[in-house]
Write an enzyme that holds these catalytic residues in place. Sequence first.
Site, mmCIF file in Angstrom:
data_model
loop_
_atom_site.group_PDB
_atom_site.id
_atom_site.type_symbol
_atom_site.label_atom_id
_atom_site.label_comp_id
_atom_site.label_asym_id
_atom_site.label_seq_id
_atom_site.Cartn_x
_atom_site.Cartn_y
_atom_site.Cartn_z
ATOM 1 N N ASP B 197 -8.376 -67.149 141.576
ATOM 2 C CA ASP B 197 -9.729 -67.331 141.014
ATOM 3 C C ASP B 197 -9.827 -68.596 140.155
ATOM 4 O O ASP B 197 -9.159 -68.715 139.139
ATOM 5 C CB ASP B 197 -10.014 -66.071 140.163
ATOM 6 C CG ASP B 197 -11.275 -66.145 139.325
ATOM 7 O OD1 ASP B 197 -12.091 -67.070 139.509
ATOM 8 O OD2 ASP B 197 -11.453 -65.224 138.482
ATOM 9 N N HIS B 372 -13.629 -64.101 133.450
ATOM 10 C CA HIS B 372 -12.642 -64.898 134.192
ATOM 11 C C HIS B 372 -11.674 -65.588 133.230
ATOM 12 O O HIS B 372 -12.079 -66.067 132.172
ATOM 13 C CB HIS B 372 -13.358 -65.958 135.031
ATOM 14 C CG HIS B 372 -14.305 -65.393 136.037
ATOM 15 N ND1 HIS B 372 -13.913 -65.042 137.311
ATOM 16 C CD2 HIS B 372 -15.622 -65.080 135.950
ATOM 17 C CE1 HIS B 372 -14.953 -64.547 137.972
ATOM 18 N NE2 HIS B 372 -16.008 -64.561 137.166
#
Lengths: 559, 559
Positions: B197, B372
Amino acid sequence: MSKKNNIDKLSIFALGGVGEIGKNMYCIQYANDIVVVDAGLKFPEEDMLGVDIVIPDISYLTENKDKVRAIIITHGHEDHIGGLPYVLKFLNVPLYATKLTLGLIESKLKEANLLGETKRILINADSELQLGVIRATFFKTNHSIPDSVGVALDTPEGVVVHTGDFKFDQTPVNNQFADMHRMAEIGSKGVLALLSDSTNAERPGFTPSERSVGEELEEIFRKSKQRVVVATFASNVHRVQQVIDAAIATNRKMTVIGRSMVNVVNIASELGYLNIPDGMLIEPEEVNKMSADRVVILSTGSQGEPMSALTRMARSTHRKIDILPGDTVIIAATPIPGNEKYVGRTVDELMRLGANVIYGPGSVSGVHVSGHGSQEELKLMLTLMQPKYFIPIHGEYRMLRHHGMLAESIGVEKENIFLVDNGDIVEIQNGSARKSGKVQAGNVLIDGLGVGDVGNIVLRDRKLLSQDGILVVVVTLSKQEGNILSGPDIISRGFVYVRESEGLLDEANKIVTNTLNRLMSDNVNEWASLKTHVKEALGRFLYEQTRRRPMILPIIMEV
Amino acid sequence: MSKKNNIDKLSIFALGGVGEIGKNMYCIQYANDIVVVDAGLKFPEEDMLGVDIVIPDISYLTENKDKVRAIIITHGHEDHIGGLPYVLKFLNVPLYATKLTLGLIESKLKEANLLGETKRILINADSELQLGVIRATFFKTNHSIPDSVGVALDTPEGVVVHTGDFKFDQTPVNNQFADMHRMAEIGSKGVLALLSDSTNAERPGFTPSERSVGEELEEIFRKSKQRVVVATFASNVHRVQQVIDAAIATNRKMTVIGRSMVNVVNIASELGYLNIPDGMLIEPEEVNKMSADRVVILSTGSQGEPMSALTRMARSTHRKIDILPGDTVIIAATPIPGNEKYVGRTVDELMRLGANVIYGPGSVSGVHVSGHGSQEELKLMLTLMQPKYFIPIHGEYRMLRHHGMLAESIGVEKENIFLVDNGDIVEIQNGSARKSGKVQAGNVLIDGLGVGDVGNIVLRDRKLLSQDGILVVVVTLSKQEGNILSGPDIISRGFVYVRESEGLLDEANKIVTNTLNRLMSDNVNEWASLKTHVKEALGRFLYEQTRRRPMILPIIMEV
């Protein structure tokens, strides 16, 4: 203070600039004298489809033409001067501005063929103007363009101060300091009302000095082994000077690309606002002949504007300059809200070409600082001016509100703080202020050559057309025989791709045919009624089939 | 490692998610077995006019239907599950997901009438799946939705790890820790390729713990003397739990408004992911009956979405709840690029109603943290996995590139880092990887019920229509006599407001008449030629007069 009549009163109102970012225009009226400060433009909101720019509605001023004594311009940014080519067409009044500001305005008026007709008066920070009963004096401010001023308007009711856009930069690039001494003097004599720039009212602390950018630029220039591209706002002459200085310090020549950048560099250097050594500037064509570590390219496009020089370079469609792997590109600006995606895309494209890209908020990249003061500077201005009344200007509502809270925090009475919308009149009489009615204010949309001919209906249609397109249904009827002579033909634009949707359009065709036949056999044959029924039947069918609502335009011909 | 055939090879490619934010879909293929990870949607770009959502082009998968063994879903966010209702229509393969993820998917499939037809398999972090020759195991991650997992795919060529979306939260709200021990174990056994990611690859440092938001919320709740509204992403179940906890701590009841918020709260509490004490929830109708300091309103609309509950409240058009002066509104989210203006407008409207609004980037407001991981967490993942090959995923190109540099910094060989576009195949055979061709990939646009029927031509027409509108010119000719029988009639939509532009349209009419008469007297009478000439003449005239280029649709009828 000028002499005063007990019946007359002072009115302060904005025709643009409050509750929005852009199209700044503020008016101060005492009896039969109106002074206008700034005449800016704004870029269209996302729902103003096809609109090029937006300017203030100046109906009040055109209706009171004979009272308007002056338009004073505080500095040369588009949101303060961009409305002039339109405003001056309807309101030919004397224009007052400092040297660089006037230079930028004149270049605009020349393009609009208005230069000859406009009375332009050069002022400086020491000028004093008598505009009817209103006397105007000025004070230097720091901003992201040189020659910015604030203005003090002495009216029979008291002094109204308009700060213009400002920050307090204690180490300005051009050594032109904000004139705090004069501000202090104005403040100690008594300020009735202060109108102050709210752009950064949400931001704590102090805005860093423009000079910090220069240091960072020089370091990047020095480290780079290849060409350096710097994209920034064309009008940021201080920034441009720092790019030049960093180029000199690192033994690089500079070329300038992008129409507005070339324009501003020309005007600013002609007028003495840029110090460019002889032999420093090279033509874009020469860049490829030079050693890569000896070149800086100054460019427009810091907002990722689709047609700008930087975007063209990023897409490898610039006629003269290619980005090569290892080049450094500096985007010396923070994206304006709404432009983040464009800037991001440009960064992506530059990186795909192998460039090192320095970008992001100024606080991270170090290559940009704001031209507007943060909370501590706004408080400093408030403290210097110690106004009785405070009207935060130049900002969205939330910024005005924050600015109002700052004013409260330094001691302005809560009830003396006016958060206004465009058009709201703050009236002051015998030392006492209140909101009192409205003048007409709003957006005038400019699309191509049209000024104000795009209104809500046109925008609504554009919106509808942009969402689901249009179907034009053409059919010829015989009124006598009550039947369809030709058609229906259905033409689709922006609805579905015809070749892939033949079945759907065939069905649609049948719906129209059946609807018309049914109506005619019922002897319904007024046009309006036929059209309405076709629209309804077809609209319903298409929505059921596609969940879309294209505009439907039935054209029914009769022979 | 599964057994291996020397001719077969491993292919890794994205059908969506690289070079963009959204529509994540990654494929791992070994010989005749394909495993798909995620099937997300993306919201349309600003130039995709009228488009509702965008999904990946899955042509490669439908052409290789019989090889697709599974779609594994890493977590329940729209950019990972939103494409399923469309994908499953064309690709009915077994679906694997954890409990909450599956709950959210099932609610989607129910709406799309696909629930019955889809084979859904519940997994947990300890599941092991044999999918052809590929064996899948999982590891828990922290993210802004519970039940998120990463997946390790053991192929005959080696192990491919897909992290899913992740951060490392050492104090997770639900005490479900990211399983670093298992990650370490996977890493120490050897990872051939890591897909990780890249969302926050540009952001230095560590992302703060979600728990920090809870502390801030409780403090705000405590200080507020009136109602508190919290707007956040519906799917952020941790955040919702913290709102509940803060409400309990400050003796407030909670009501939930906004369709997606109600939906997620229902699913998450049914499945045991939310701990809501009995009597805690009240109906929106009850809010007005309660003392203002005893209520919390949990709402959608943290992105300023025009139809959301928060926006309705801000505009005073919500059916059940009014914002009152002194209420506190917390916008617990950072605007997604492009949404800043909408959020800003909502804040302005709430402030005009007298609300205290807490908003802005999480780093300033304290009421939002990202889901994130930032750079240090991305490096931690890389260090744990110590992959031979690295493919940054889930991000725009600049994010992928930054992530690549992070991988280099922790020791992955530069030539082993693959920055790919959607469709690019990374092929690994006998331990050696290279880019090798492409599979078909791209955007499939969904507009209403239409899947893929809006293409470039339709979008180009919508763009044209949105800028300057359309003029339909209707005229009936007599072919025999070579003259105009009726018309030209000009119908304008989105061009100019007819009533104000009669002169212009009269002129336009003459231009069309003259053009047709001239052509017919020259015996030009093919339709195509007549139309082209009318378009050109009228287009030229209108551009000269207005600097606009409306679409011109000539409809020439002959009798």
